[in-house]
Structures are given as C-alpha cells and as structure tokens.
Design an enzyme around this catalytic site. Structure first.
Site, PDB file in Angstrom:
ATOM      1  N   SER A 129       0.686  -0.658  -0.383  1.00 11.15           N
ATOM      2  CA  SER A 129       0.176  -0.157   0.295  1.00 11.15           C
ATOM      3  C   SER A 129       1.028   1.304  -0.265  1.00 11.15           C
ATOM      4  CB  SER A 129      -1.246  -0.139   1.467  1.00 11.15           C
ATOM      5  OG  SER A 129      -1.391   1.581   1.380  1.00 11.15           O
ATOM      6  N   TYR A 152      -1.473  -0.286  10.119  1.00 12.29           N
ATOM      7  CA  TYR A 152      -1.691  -0.541   8.540  1.00 12.29           C
ATOM      8  C   TYR A 152      -0.886  -0.071   7.929  1.00 12.29           C
ATOM      9  CZ  TYR A 152      -3.925  -1.221   4.442  1.00 12.29           C
ATOM     10  OH  TYR A 152      -3.818  -1.757   2.886  1.00 12.29           O
TER      11      TYR A 152
END
Length: 228
Positions: A129, A152
C-alpha cells in the site's frame, strides 16, 4: 503457462487476481484460511484450492508441500493476504496486523522459495500500500497524507521493505510490491467509493506476468514506480 499461488484469495483482489490468471491459462492455487470458502471460490473459477493461513507456520508449510507434491516448480507468488483494523491501536491489534501483513510475507515467501528457484521466470508480487510510503504520507498533494491508520501503514511499510530485500537476495527473480489502487472490497467497506476489483486485480496480474524483462525491487502502482 505458469504455476501460481495467491494468498487470501477467496474474495476481493485475491480472488479476482486468481480468476484473471486462470483466464490467461495459468494453473492457479487459491490460498484461503477457510477450507469451505476457499474450495468454493476455486471451483467457481477453475482454480485449485489449498488451505493456507499466513499467520500459521504449519498451514503455510503444508500448503507448499501440497503444491510441491503436484508441481515441479512455482512461477508466480502473489502475497495478497492482508488485514486492516479500525479499532483503537493497542498491542494485540498491532500484533495481528504485523503478523498478517508483514510476517505473513516472510512465512509464505520463505516456504515458496525452493519451488520458485526451480522456475525459469519466477515472479513475486506483494500487495502492499502507498499508505506505507514515507514519500506519500509526507506529501500534502497525496491522499495518503491525510490517512491516520498508523498500524496498517507501518505494517505495509514493513511489507514493502521485506519485498525489496527479497529482490536483492534473489536477483534472478522479479520481486515487487504493488499499490493496487483504492478498491471497493470488504477491507474498505466502511468508506465511500473505491474502484471495481477487476481494475485493481488487473494491475496485480500485469506485474505478475511481465516476465524476465520486468522490473524488480520496486514499489509500483499501475502507472509505474512509486517513491517510498
């Protein structure tokens, strides 16, 4: 065509990546924690199912033994399994995120390397990501600048670094991390928007099938290389 393994592939980007690779003629092993869901997903697209929980060493080892018993090599590995939680950060939440998003990359890649080394054109793609890109999260012009899911983001930064280190250690392979794009999946169900999963999976498949002339040791999106 190639032999492929995709983790976390009974739904979302993983499932659609598996479907597209099957359509291209590859033999695809669809990895999923849940045996029933994984088997049903594999049957639906003509793939093969292996029970695979990236947080369980025994599960990962057994999944790769199953593939090794049936195949002589592994050409494509897609480290797709991932989690994103939105509860208040604490130790257990951080452990879960890193165990799946980062340590899971180590478990599966290490277990797969013996089969990957038997391929003439081994390719590994880690679905990472841009939320884990230091460049993106410090750039006010980027949407990642406004994201605040620290655990995250940190776990995806770790996943990217692991991927790049594997690329350095295995120069004969093509090993890259990819930002698949903001996608409408279960992971983003709490947010509005998101593009169709088919578009994001197409970017993964393209990187997984570039062959020996493709890049290695990079973080990319569908437009090209990203700073990180």
């Amino acid at each position: 065509m190639g032999i492929a393994l995709i983790t976390g592939a009974n739904k979302g980007i993983g499932f659609e990546t598996a479907r597209q690779l099957v359509d291209l003629g590859h033999v695809v092993y669809l990895g999923a924690r849940n045996v029933v869901r994984g088997a049903d997903a594999a049957t639906a697209i003509g793939a093969r199912h292996v029970q695979l929980d990236v947080t369980d060493d025994d599960s990962v080892a057994q999944a790769l033994r199953t593939i090794a018993d049936a195949e002589t090599r592994l050409d494509i590995l897609v480290n797709n399994a991932g989690v994103q939680e939105f509860d208040s950060a604490d130790g257990p939440l951080a452990m879960r995120a890193f165990d799946t998003n980062a340590v899971g990359v180590v478990r599966v890649t290490e277990a797969a390397l013996p089969l990957l080394r038997k391929s003439a054109q081994a390719t590994v793609v880690t679905v990472s990501s841009s939320a884990g890109s230091f460049w993106a999260v410090t750039n006010p012009a980027r949407p990642e600048f406004h994201l605040t899911n620290a655990v995250y983001a940190a776990s995806k930064a770790a996943a990217t670094m692991l991927t790049l280190q594997y690329a350095k250690a295995n120069p004969q392979m093509r090993i890259n991390a990819i930002e698949p794009g903001y996608t409408a999946t279960d992971m983003t169900a709490g947010f509005e928007g998101g593009r169709p999963v088919q578009d994001s999976a197409r970017a993964v498949v393209r990187l997984a099938t570039l062959g020996a002339a493709g890049p290695t040791g990079t973080l990319r999106d569908e437009a090209g290389e990203l700073s990180w």
